[in-house]
Design a protein around this motif. Structure first.
Motif, PDB file in Angstrom:
ATOM      1  N   ALA A 173      45.112  49.706  39.795  1.00  0.00           N
ATOM      2  CA  ALA A 173      46.464  49.194  40.067  1.00  0.00           C
ATOM      3  C   ALA A 173      47.427  49.539  38.937  1.00  0.00           C
ATOM      4  O   ALA A 173      48.578  49.937  39.173  1.00  0.00           O
ATOM      5  CB  ALA A 173      46.423  47.679  40.281  1.00  0.00           C
ATOM      6  N   GLY A 174      46.959  49.394  37.700  1.00  0.00           N
ATOM      7  CA  GLY A 174      47.806  49.736  36.560  1.00  0.00           C
ATOM      8  C   GLY A 174      48.169  51.210  36.527  1.00  0.00           C
ATOM      9  O   GLY A 174      49.320  51.582  36.273  1.00  0.00           O
ATOM     10  N   GLY A 175      47.197  52.057  36.829  1.00  0.00           N
ATOM     11  CA  GLY A 175      47.456  53.493  36.833  1.00  0.00           C
ATOM     12  C   GLY A 175      48.434  53.905  37.910  1.00  0.00           C
ATOM     13  O   GLY A 175      49.318  54.745  37.681  1.00  0.00           O
ATOM     14  N   ARG A 222      45.860  43.046  46.065  1.00  0.00           N
ATOM     15  CA  ARG A 222      45.332  42.084  47.038  1.00  0.00           C
ATOM     16  C   ARG A 222      43.805  42.110  47.051  1.00  0.00           C
ATOM     17  O   ARG A 222      43.147  41.056  47.101  1.00  0.00           O
ATOM     18  CB  ARG A 222      45.882  42.427  48.429  1.00  0.00           C
ATOM     19  N   ILE A 223      43.201  43.289  47.002  1.00  0.00           N
ATOM     20  CA  ILE A 223      41.742  43.397  46.984  1.00  0.00           C
ATOM     21  C   ILE A 223      41.175  42.738  45.733  1.00  0.00           C
ATOM     22  O   ILE A 223      40.205  41.969  45.788  1.00  0.00           O
ATOM     23  CB  ILE A 223      41.309  44.876  47.024  1.00  0.00           C
ATOM     24  N   ASP A 224      41.770  43.021  44.589  1.00  0.00           N
ATOM     25  CA  ASP A 224      41.279  42.494  43.317  1.00  0.00           C
ATOM     26  C   ASP A 224      41.314  40.970  43.306  1.00  0.00           C
ATOM     27  O   ASP A 224      40.330  40.308  42.955  1.00  0.00           O
ATOM     28  CB  ASP A 224      42.121  43.056  42.175  1.00  0.00           C
ATOM     29  N   ILE A 225      42.437  40.399  43.726  1.00  0.00           N
ATOM     30  CA  ILE A 225      42.574  38.938  43.755  1.00  0.00           C
ATOM     31  C   ILE A 225      41.570  38.328  44.723  1.00  0.00           C
ATOM     32  O   ILE A 225      40.884  37.344  44.416  1.00  0.00           O
ATOM     33  CB  ILE A 225      44.008  38.539  44.141  1.00  0.00           C
ATOM     34  N   GLU A 236      28.525  39.673  41.843  1.00  0.00           N
ATOM     35  CA  GLU A 236      28.530  40.056  40.425  1.00  0.00           C
ATOM     36  C   GLU A 236      29.310  41.351  40.218  1.00  0.00           C
ATOM     37  O   GLU A 236      30.049  41.492  39.256  1.00  0.00           O
ATOM     38  CB  GLU A 236      27.091  40.214  39.943  1.00  0.00           C
ATOM     39  N   GLU A 237      29.157  42.293  41.157  1.00  0.00           N
ATOM     40  CA  GLU A 237      29.883  43.558  41.034  1.00  0.00           C
ATOM     41  C   GLU A 237      31.373  43.364  41.251  1.00  0.00           C
ATOM     42  O   GLU A 237      32.183  44.120  40.738  1.00  0.00           O
ATOM     43  CB  GLU A 237      29.337  44.573  42.051  1.00  0.00           C
ATOM     44  N   ALA A 238      31.762  42.333  42.020  1.00  0.00           N
ATOM     45  CA  ALA A 238      33.183  42.121  42.295  1.00  0.00           C
ATOM     46  C   ALA A 238      33.977  41.892  41.018  1.00  0.00           C
ATOM     47  O   ALA A 238      35.117  42.309  40.900  1.00  0.00           O
ATOM     48  CB  ALA A 238      33.358  40.926  43.240  1.00  0.00           C
ATOM     49  N   VAL A 239      33.351  41.231  40.061  1.00  0.00           N
ATOM     50  CA  VAL A 239      34.050  40.948  38.817  1.00  0.00           C
ATOM     51  C   VAL A 239      34.285  42.227  38.019  1.00  0.00           C
ATOM     52  O   VAL A 239      35.318  42.410  37.394  1.00  0.00           O
ATOM     53  CB  VAL A 239      33.240  39.931  37.980  1.00  0.00           C
ATOM     54  N   THR A 240      33.308  43.154  38.071  1.00  0.00           N
ATOM     55  CA  THR A 240      33.462  44.405  37.316  1.00  0.00           C
ATOM     56  C   THR A 240      34.272  45.432  38.071  1.00  0.00           C
ATOM     57  O   THR A 240      34.781  46.374  37.468  1.00  0.00           O
ATOM     58  CB  THR A 240      32.089  45.007  36.992  1.00  0.00           C
ATOM     59  N   GLU A 241      34.418  45.305  39.380  1.00  0.00           N
ATOM     60  CA  GLU A 241      35.220  46.254  40.141  1.00  0.00           C
ATOM     61  C   GLU A 241      36.703  46.015  39.881  1.00  0.00           C
ATOM     62  O   GLU A 241      37.500  46.881  40.021  1.00  0.00           O
ATOM     63  CB  GLU A 241      34.943  46.129  41.647  1.00  0.00           C
ATOM     64  N   LEU A 279      38.046  52.494  30.425  1.00  0.00           N
ATOM     65  CA  LEU A 279      38.882  51.304  30.645  1.00  0.00           C
ATOM     66  C   LEU A 279      38.396  50.535  31.862  1.00  0.00           C
ATOM     67  O   LEU A 279      38.378  49.293  31.862  1.00  0.00           O
ATOM     68  CB  LEU A 279      40.345  51.718  30.824  1.00  0.00           C
ATOM     69  N   ALA A 280      38.002  51.255  32.913  1.00  0.00           N
ATOM     70  CA  ALA A 280      37.530  50.590  34.128  1.00  0.00           C
ATOM     71  C   ALA A 280      36.246  49.812  33.873  1.00  0.00           C
ATOM     72  O   ALA A 280      36.058  48.710  34.396  1.00  0.00           O
ATOM     73  CB  ALA A 280      37.316  51.627  35.222  1.00  0.00           C
ATOM     74  N   GLU A 281      35.353  50.383  33.074  1.00  0.00           N
ATOM     75  CA  GLU A 281      34.109  49.682  32.759  1.00  0.00           C
ATOM     76  C   GLU A 281      34.363  48.418  31.949  1.00  0.00           C
ATOM     77  O   GLU A 281      33.627  47.438  32.047  1.00  0.00           O
ATOM     78  CB  GLU A 281      33.177  50.619  31.987  1.00  0.00           C
ATOM     79  N   ARG A 282      35.431  48.418  31.142  1.00  0.00           N
ATOM     80  CA  ARG A 282      35.712  47.274  30.285  1.00  0.00           C
ATOM     81  C   ARG A 282      36.560  46.207  30.978  1.00  0.00           C
ATOM     82  O   ARG A 282      36.289  45.008  30.860  1.00  0.00           O
ATOM     83  CB  ARG A 282      36.422  47.736  29.013  1.00  0.00           C
ATOM     84  N   TYR A 283      37.589  46.632  31.706  1.00  0.00           N
ATOM     85  CA  TYR A 283      38.555  45.672  32.268  1.00  0.00           C
ATOM     86  C   TYR A 283      38.454  45.498  33.778  1.00  0.00           C
ATOM     87  O   TYR A 283      39.138  44.641  34.329  1.00  0.00           O
ATOM     88  CB  TYR A 283      39.983  46.108  31.916  1.00  0.00           C
ATOM     89  N   GLY A 284      37.618  46.290  34.438  1.00  0.00           N
ATOM     90  CA  GLY A 284      37.488  46.201  35.880  1.00  0.00           C
ATOM     91  C   GLY A 284      38.175  47.371  36.567  1.00  0.00           C
ATOM     92  O   GLY A 284      39.310  47.711  36.233  1.00  0.00           O
ATOM     93  N   ARG A 285      37.479  47.970  37.522  1.00  0.00           N
ATOM     94  CA  ARG A 285      38.011  49.175  38.152  1.00  0.00           C
ATOM     95  C   ARG A 285      39.286  48.920  38.935  1.00  0.00           C
ATOM     96  O   ARG A 285      40.227  49.706  38.891  1.00  0.00           O
ATOM     97  CB  ARG A 285      36.940  49.806  39.051  1.00  0.00           C
ATOM     98  N   LEU A 286      39.329  47.826  39.682  1.00  0.00           N
ATOM     99  CA  LEU A 286      40.507  47.574  40.516  1.00  0.00           C
ATOM    100  C   LEU A 286      41.752  47.319  39.679  1.00  0.00           C
ATOM    101  O   LEU A 286      42.853  47.779  40.018  1.00  0.00           O
ATOM    102  CB  LEU A 286      40.245  46.391  41.457  1.00  0.00           C
ATOM    103  N   ARG A 287      41.612  46.613  38.577  1.00  0.00           N
ATOM    104  CA  ARG A 287      42.764  46.367  37.713  1.00  0.00           C
ATOM    105  C   ARG A 287      43.278  47.663  37.088  1.00  0.00           C
ATOM    106  O   ARG A 287      44.493  47.890  37.005  1.00  0.00           O
ATOM    107  CB  ARG A 287      42.386  45.365  36.614  1.00  0.00           C
ATOM    108  N   VAL A 288      42.360  48.506  36.658  1.00  0.00           N
ATOM    109  CA  VAL A 288      42.769  49.780  36.058  1.00  0.00           C
ATOM    110  C   VAL A 288      43.403  50.685  37.113  1.00  0.00           C
ATOM    111  O   VAL A 288      44.387  51.381  36.844  1.00  0.00           O
ATOM    112  CB  VAL A 288      41.564  50.459  35.386  1.00  0.00           C
TER     113      VAL A 288
END
Length: 438
Positions: A305-307, A410-413, A433-438, A294-303
Motif C-alpha cells: 500500500a505504501g509503495g 481494506r485487505i490489510d485491516i 499467523e501469516e495474516a499478521v506478516t502479510e 521491508l515487507a518481511e519486517r513490516y508486513g507485505r500488505l502495508r509495504v
C-alpha cells in the motif's frame, strides 16, 4: 534455533537466479514490445484509445490463456518436470514471431496478425516461468526470490530503453532482433540446467496426487479455483486479485503509452521518448530487494500500500514537471514505489494458495488479473486522453492506482482484525499467523 546449511543456502540462490533467468527471457521481448509497437500502430491509427486497445490485446488473450496453461502445467508429469517442457518449446517460437514485427509494420492487418500470434505464444508460457519461484522457494524467502526475479525483469526494461535510444530510429529491424536473441540464449541456459521435477513443490504435488483418486485429481480445474475464491467468506484473495487488476491497469498504461506521451507532450523523437523509462528501470532495480526486506519486517500488505501511494504521488508530480528531466525523475520515484507492489503481491497470493498442487494455477490467477489490467489500463487511459489531452495522462493513471490502494488497505485491516479476533478466542491457525506478516 534452526539453521540453514551453506549448501542449502547456495542451492536456494542458484534456483532463484535460474527462475529469474526464466522470467528475464520472456520479459526481454515483452518490454520492447510495449515500448515500440505503439508507434508502429500510430502510423496507421490516430486514436489513442484504439492504439491502447490493440496494445491491450495481448493482455486480453492472457486472461484466457495464462490460467489454463498454468493449470495444465500443474498436472503435467515428466522426467523434466511440469514447467520446463513448455518453456523450451514456447520461447523459441515467440522469439521468431517477435522478429517478424518490424517487417509487418507496413501493413496494419499483417501487423495485427503478427501481434496476435506473438501474444498467443508468449502468453502460453508466461505463468509457467513465474511458477518456478513457489515451486522451488520456501514461503518465508519468496519475497527475496521474487525481488531477484523483478530485478531481472527490470534489466529487460533498461535494455529496451537502451535499444530504443541507440537503434530504433535508424535500424528498427536490428533493434527487434536483439531481444529475441536474448530470449533464445536464456532458454538455452535453462534447458541445460533446470529440471523442475526436483523441486519441493513438484514432489509434494506428486505425493498429493498419489494420495487422491485419479478422478478427484482430474476435477481440479481453473473454474473450481475461481469458484473457491469467489465463495470464500474470507475476501482477501478476491480483493487482492481486484487490486492486482487495478494496479496492473495503472502500471501497464504508464508503460504502454509513455512513448506517445513523450512525443506529444514533451516534443521528443520516438527513440528519445522510448528512452524515458531507462532511469526508472535502474530505480526499480535499486528498490526491489529493499522492498522485499521491508515487507518481511513490516508486513507485505502495508509495504504494498505504501509503495502504490508513492507511485501515484510521483505521477501527479510528473504532471507538473513539463520537461523530459522532470518526467524522468517522476518515473524513477514511481518505479521505486511500484517495486513494493510488484515484488510482494504475487508472494501474498502464492502464500494464500491451499497447496503446492495449485501453484501454477495461482500464478495464472495472478497473471489473469495483471493481464486484465494490462488490457483495461491502456484502453481506459487512452480514452481519458482522447477527452482531456495527453498533458493529463499521468494524473489519469494515478486515479486508477488510488482505487487499488484503497483495496489493499481494506485487505490489510480485514485480515488483521480476523487474526486478532481468532487469537483472542483461542482459534488461531497457520493462515491467521501469516495474516499478521502479510
Amino acid at each position: 534455533m534452526s539453521t540453514v546449511s551453506p549448501g542449502k543456502h547456495r542451492g536456494t540462490w542458484r534456483i532463484t537466479l535460474l527462475a529469474a533467468l526464466a522470467v528475464f527471457a520472456q520479459e526481454s521481448t515483452w518490454n520492447f514490445y510495449e515500448s515500440q509497437v505503439p508507434p508502429m500502430l500510430r502510423e496507421h491509427i490516430s486514436s489513442a484509445a484504439v492504439v491502447g486497445m490493440l496494445m491491450g490485446m495481448d493482455n486480453l488473450l492472457g486472461i484466457f490463456i495464462q490460467p489454463w496453461m498454468g493449470n495444465r502445467s500443474d498436472h503435467t508429469r515428466t522426467a523434466w518436470g511440469r514447467r520446463m517442457p513448455y518453456l523450451v518449446v514456447g520461447m523459441p517460437v515467440a522469439a521468431g514471431l517477435f522478429v517478424l514485427l518490424p517487417y509487418a509494420a507496413a501493413s496494419l492487418p499483417l501487423l495485427i496478425l503478427v501481434m496476435f500470434s506473438y501474444a498467443v505464444v508468449a502468453n502460453a508460457f508466461k505463468p509457467i516461468a513465474e511458477a518456478l519461484v513457489p515451486d522451488f522457494i520456501a514461503p518465508e524467502r519468496r519475497s527475496r526470490a521474487n525481488a531477484t526475479v523483478k530485478i531481472a525483469t527490470s534489466f529487460t526494461t533498461i535494455a529496451a530503453a537502451v535499444i530504443s535510444l541507440l537503434l530504433v530510429d535508424d535500424h528498427p529491424k536490428i533493434a527487434f532482433a536483439i531481444p529475441a536473441v536474448i530470449m533464445l540464449i536464456s532458454v538455452a541456459v535453462l534447458a541445460a540446467t533446470v529440471r523442475d521435477s526436483h523441486s519441493p513443490a513438484y514432489q509434494a504435488a506428486v505425493a498429493e496426487s498419489e494420495s487422491r483418486s485419479e478422478d478427484t485429481t482430474k476435477r481440479r480445474r481453473v473454474r473450481d479455483t475461481l469458484k473457491e475464491i469467489v465463495r470464500d467468506s474470507d475476501r482477501s484473495r478476491l480483493l487482492l486479485l481486484a487490486a492486482i487488476l487495478l494496479f496492473g491497469s495503472a502500471w501497464s498504461a504508464s508503460r504502454s503509452l509513455i512513448t506517445p506521451f513523450g512525443m506529444e507532450t514533451l516534443g521528443l523523437s520516438r527513440g528519445d521518448a522510448g528512452g524515458l523509462t531507462l532511469p526508472s528501470g535502474i530505480a526499480f532495480v535499486a528498490a526491489a530487494y529493499p522492498a522485499a526486506l521491508l515487507a518481511e519486517r513490516y508486513g507485505r500488505l502495508r509495504v504494498i500500500a505504501g509503495g502504490m501511494t508513492v507511485f501515484a504521488a510521483a505521477l501527479v508530480l510528473g504532471t507538473f514537471l513539463r520537461t523530459a528531466t522532470g518526467v524522468t525523475v517522476a518515473l524513477c520515484i514511481g518505479a521505486a514505489g511500484a517495486a513494493c507492489f510488484l515484488v510482494n503481491a504475487a508472494v501474498v497470493l502464492w502464500n494464500l494458495a491451499p497447496s503446492a498442487q495449485v501453484f501454477g494455477t495461482y500464478a495464472g490467477m495472478y497473471s489473469i488479473s495483471w493481464a486484465s489490467g494490462g488490457f483495461v489500463g491502456p484502453t481506459l487511459v487512452g480514452a481519458m486522453v482522447d477527452g482531456t489531452g495527453w498533458a493529463l495522462m499521468l494524473i489519469d493513471i494515478a486515479l486508477i492506482a488510488a482505487v487499488a490502494i484503497a483495496l489493499v488497505v481494506r485487505i490489510d485491516i480485514g485480515r488483521r482484525l480476523v487474526a486478532r479476533t481468532r487469537t483472542h478466542d483461542g482459534r488461531t491457525s497457520r493462515a491467521d499467523e501469516e495474516a499478521v506478516t502479510e
